[in-house]
Motif scaffolding. Structure first.
Motif, short mmCIF file in Angstrom:
data_model
loop_
_atom_site.label_atom_id
_atom_site.label_comp_id
_atom_site.label_asym_id
_atom_site.label_seq_id
_atom_site.Cartn_x
_atom_site.Cartn_y
_atom_site.Cartn_z
N VAL A 1 35.74 39.24 38.99
CA VAL A 1 35.21 40.10 37.99
C VAL A 1 36.20 40.60 36.92
CG1 VAL A 1 34.06 42.26 37.80
CG2 VAL A 1 33.46 40.94 39.87
N MET A 2 35.92 40.27 35.78
CA MET A 2 37.09 40.49 34.61
C MET A 2 36.77 41.99 34.05
SD MET A 2 38.63 37.67 35.39
CE MET A 2 40.03 37.68 34.13
N ILE A 3 37.92 42.58 33.94
CA ILE A 3 37.63 44.07 32.98
C ILE A 3 38.76 44.29 32.07
CG2 ILE A 3 37.53 46.66 33.41
CD1 ILE A 3 34.86 45.15 34.32
N GLY A 4 38.71 44.68 30.97
CA GLY A 4 39.44 45.09 30.34
C GLY A 4 39.82 44.15 29.14
N PRO A 5 40.66 44.15 28.06
CA PRO A 5 40.92 43.71 26.83
C PRO A 5 41.50 42.31 27.42
CG PRO A 5 42.34 45.31 26.82
CD PRO A 5 41.60 45.67 27.90
N LYS A 6 40.90 41.18 26.84
CA LYS A 6 41.48 39.91 27.18
C LYS A 6 42.95 39.57 26.90
CE LYS A 6 36.90 37.64 26.94
NZ LYS A 6 36.25 36.52 25.99
N ASN A 7 43.47 40.25 25.67
CA ASN A 7 44.77 40.25 25.06
C ASN A 7 45.82 40.83 25.74
OD1 ASN A 7 43.72 42.20 23.74
ND2 ASN A 7 44.43 41.42 21.77
N ALA A 8 45.35 41.76 26.63
CA ALA A 8 46.39 42.83 27.16
C ALA A 8 47.46 42.43 27.63
CB ALA A 8 45.61 43.55 28.28
N ARG A 9 48.79 43.19 27.27
CA ARG A 9 50.07 42.75 27.85
C ARG A 9 50.18 42.80 29.28
NH1 ARG A 9 54.74 41.82 29.50
NH2 ARG A 9 56.77 42.62 28.41
N MET A 10 49.45 43.87 30.08
CA MET A 10 49.39 44.08 31.30
C MET A 10 48.16 43.31 32.01
SD MET A 10 51.00 45.83 33.57
CE MET A 10 51.48 47.60 33.21
N GLN A 11 48.27 42.29 32.60
CA GLN A 11 47.46 41.26 33.26
C GLN A 11 47.47 41.66 35.10
OE1 GLN A 11 45.03 39.22 31.80
NE2 GLN A 11 45.82 39.69 29.69
N LEU A 12 46.74 42.29 35.50
CA LEU A 12 46.71 42.33 36.88
C LEU A 12 45.45 41.83 37.79
CD1 LEU A 12 47.11 46.26 36.57
CD2 LEU A 12 48.84 44.75 37.27
N LYS A 13 46.01 40.94 38.63
CA LYS A 13 45.13 40.18 39.67
C LYS A 13 45.49 40.22 40.95
CE LYS A 13 43.32 35.26 39.92
NZ LYS A 13 43.23 33.84 39.35
N PRO A 14 44.88 41.35 41.69
CA PRO A 14 45.60 41.47 42.99
C PRO A 14 44.69 40.59 43.99
CG PRO A 14 43.82 42.92 42.45
CD PRO A 14 44.17 42.44 41.13
N GLU A 15 45.31 39.97 44.99
CA GLU A 15 44.83 39.06 45.93
C GLU A 15 43.58 39.61 46.35
OE1 GLU A 15 45.15 37.57 50.44
OE2 GLU A 15 46.98 38.00 49.19
N TRP A 16 42.22 39.31 46.38
CA TRP A 16 41.09 39.97 46.42
C TRP A 16 40.50 39.33 47.87
CZ3 TRP A 16 39.11 44.09 44.07
CH2 TRP A 16 38.06 44.66 44.42
N ARG A 17 40.09 40.44 48.69
CA ARG A 17 39.77 39.98 50.19
C ARG A 17 38.28 40.71 50.03
NH1 ARG A 17 45.26 41.44 53.29
NH2 ARG A 17 46.55 40.06 52.33
N GLY A 18 37.40 39.88 50.64
CA GLY A 18 36.05 40.54 50.66
C GLY A 18 35.05 40.01 49.76
N PRO A 19 33.89 40.63 49.82
CA PRO A 19 32.95 40.45 48.59
C PRO A 19 33.68 41.21 47.32
CG PRO A 19 32.29 42.02 49.94
CD PRO A 19 33.32 41.40 50.66
N PRO A 20 32.89 40.33 46.19
CA PRO A 20 33.39 41.03 44.72
C PRO A 20 32.88 42.08 44.64
CG PRO A 20 31.74 39.28 44.57
CD PRO A 20 32.03 39.23 45.96
N PRO A 21 33.56 43.31 43.65
CA PRO A 21 33.03 44.58 43.38
C PRO A 21 31.68 44.40 42.42
CG PRO A 21 34.87 43.95 42.04
CD PRO A 21 34.78 42.75 42.87
#
Length: 363
Positions: free
Chosen positions: A182-202
């Protein structure tokens, strides 16, 4: 005490005395070891060994005689932060084998020597609690906001953060998140956060942040080089991606700094909750890894303020409380949420890594 033999023992956070000091250091060793931080575990293990010696000069004498609650004061991390700062500044080359992960067998002596050589620099690091501000924790907040929107709250969030430190999480509107696809936030953001996701998506319904203010009793100015160094020193050296995130946060703060008031949490919250709330917005109290540093009396006052404000909440002006804090019984950090009206029961949405590496979503 070998690192692999350190045990995490549940103690009263307000406990004082020599036994409480020892337990605080042993707990920190075990906690770092079990959370993938062997370098920091080695530093804390060496400090723990110094407790039973005459080494370490005035710094360690003050540590041994610590009058306050060593666990609640995060005493081990105060010393460890100062030592890491020495290394980052290049002031103590002898510490390099430790921070390069070489695991020297004489780490205790190296640290004792460094402490004795740099007493004037290290002593002030004992005066206040660690300042940690981690952008990775905001991924949990983002997931919680998606959950709140899915439960019918307006997706225009007005954020109130306590214990903001440098206000990195107040800038989360400028961050990009990948939360289990599930993608949230501006695509060109300098800060890109992708935690390891466990379980169903939000949930997938988006949100917007229309306001963000915070407070701290000792806010950090990311645009000041020495204050930024202090934050870097509290980053565990094993987690190199955290340094990259902090650099991105510094860049963001230099463009448009976050709003942080120098206030106690309860005073800040009382003032902000009394202000009119725009209809169609959700007002949110949020905090991460700060609750343990707030005095118990103040925590009780915050709970009372939120309950009173919750009773005043309406469908068009709801209130929410989102936190990522440690559960002292399970030794895990839990993402929890309450909201008013109608949903004031506390719910656990996830357990998460304290620095945002992974999120185990329950929803």
């Amino acid at each position: 005490m070998p690192i692999d033999q350190a045990e995490y023992v549940v103690i009263e956070p307000g406990a004082t005395g020599s036994e409480a000091v020892f337990r605080a250091f042993e707990n920190q060793v075990a906690y770092c070891r079990d959370n993938g931080a062997p370098i920091t575990a080695l530093v804390c293990q060496a400090l723990c060994e110094l407790l039973d010696s005459e080494r370490g000069g005035a710094v360690m004498r003050r540590v041994r005689r610590w009058a306050g609650p060593a666990l609640a004061d995060a005493l081990p991390l105060r010393v460890a932060g100062g030592l890491h700062a020495l290394h980052l500044r290049g002031d103590e080359p002898s510490l390099a084998p430790i921070y390069e992960g070489l695991g020297p067998t004489n780490a205790t002596d190296l640290i004792a020597d460094a402490i004795e050589r740099h007493e004037p620099f290290l002593m002030p690091w004992l005066d206040g609690p660690p300042q940690t501000n981690e952008a990775g924790r905001s991924a949990g907040f983002a997931a919680a906001f998606l959950w709140l929107v899915d439960h019918g709250l307006p997706g225009h969030f007005d954020l109130l953060e306590i214990g903001s430190s440098a206000g990195i999480n107040l800038m989360m509107r400028r961050f990009r998140y990948d939360l289990g696809g599930v993608m949230i936030g501006p695509k060109n953001a300098r800060m890109q956060l992708k935690p390891e996701w466990r379980g169903p998506p939000p949930p997938t319904e988006g949100y917007d942040i229309v306001g963000a203010e915070g407070c701290d009793v000792a806010p950090v100015d990311l645009t000041d080089e020495m204050q930024a160094l202090r934050l870097k020193a509290y980053i565990w050296p094993e987690f190199t991606e955290r340094f990259a995130r902090l650099e991105a946060a510094i860049e963001a703060a230099n463009v448009f700094p976050p709003e942080i008031a120098r206030m106690r949490a309860v005073d800040f919250l009382r003032d902000r909750l009394e202000r009119p709330q725009q209809e169609g917005t959700t007002r949110v109290l949020m905090h991460s890894v700060v609750w343990q540093y707030v005095p118990r009396e103040e925590r009780d006052q915050i709970v009372e303020l939120m309950e009173e404000a919750g009773h005043r909440a309406r469908e068009e002006t709801p209130l929410a409380w989102v936190s990522l804090e440690a559960n002292r019984d399970t030794h895990r950090h839990e993402l929890t949420v309450s909201y008013w009206p109608h949903g004031d029961m506390r719910r656990k949405l996830a357990t998460a890594h304290p620095h945002g590496s992974w999120i185990d979503w329950k929803g």
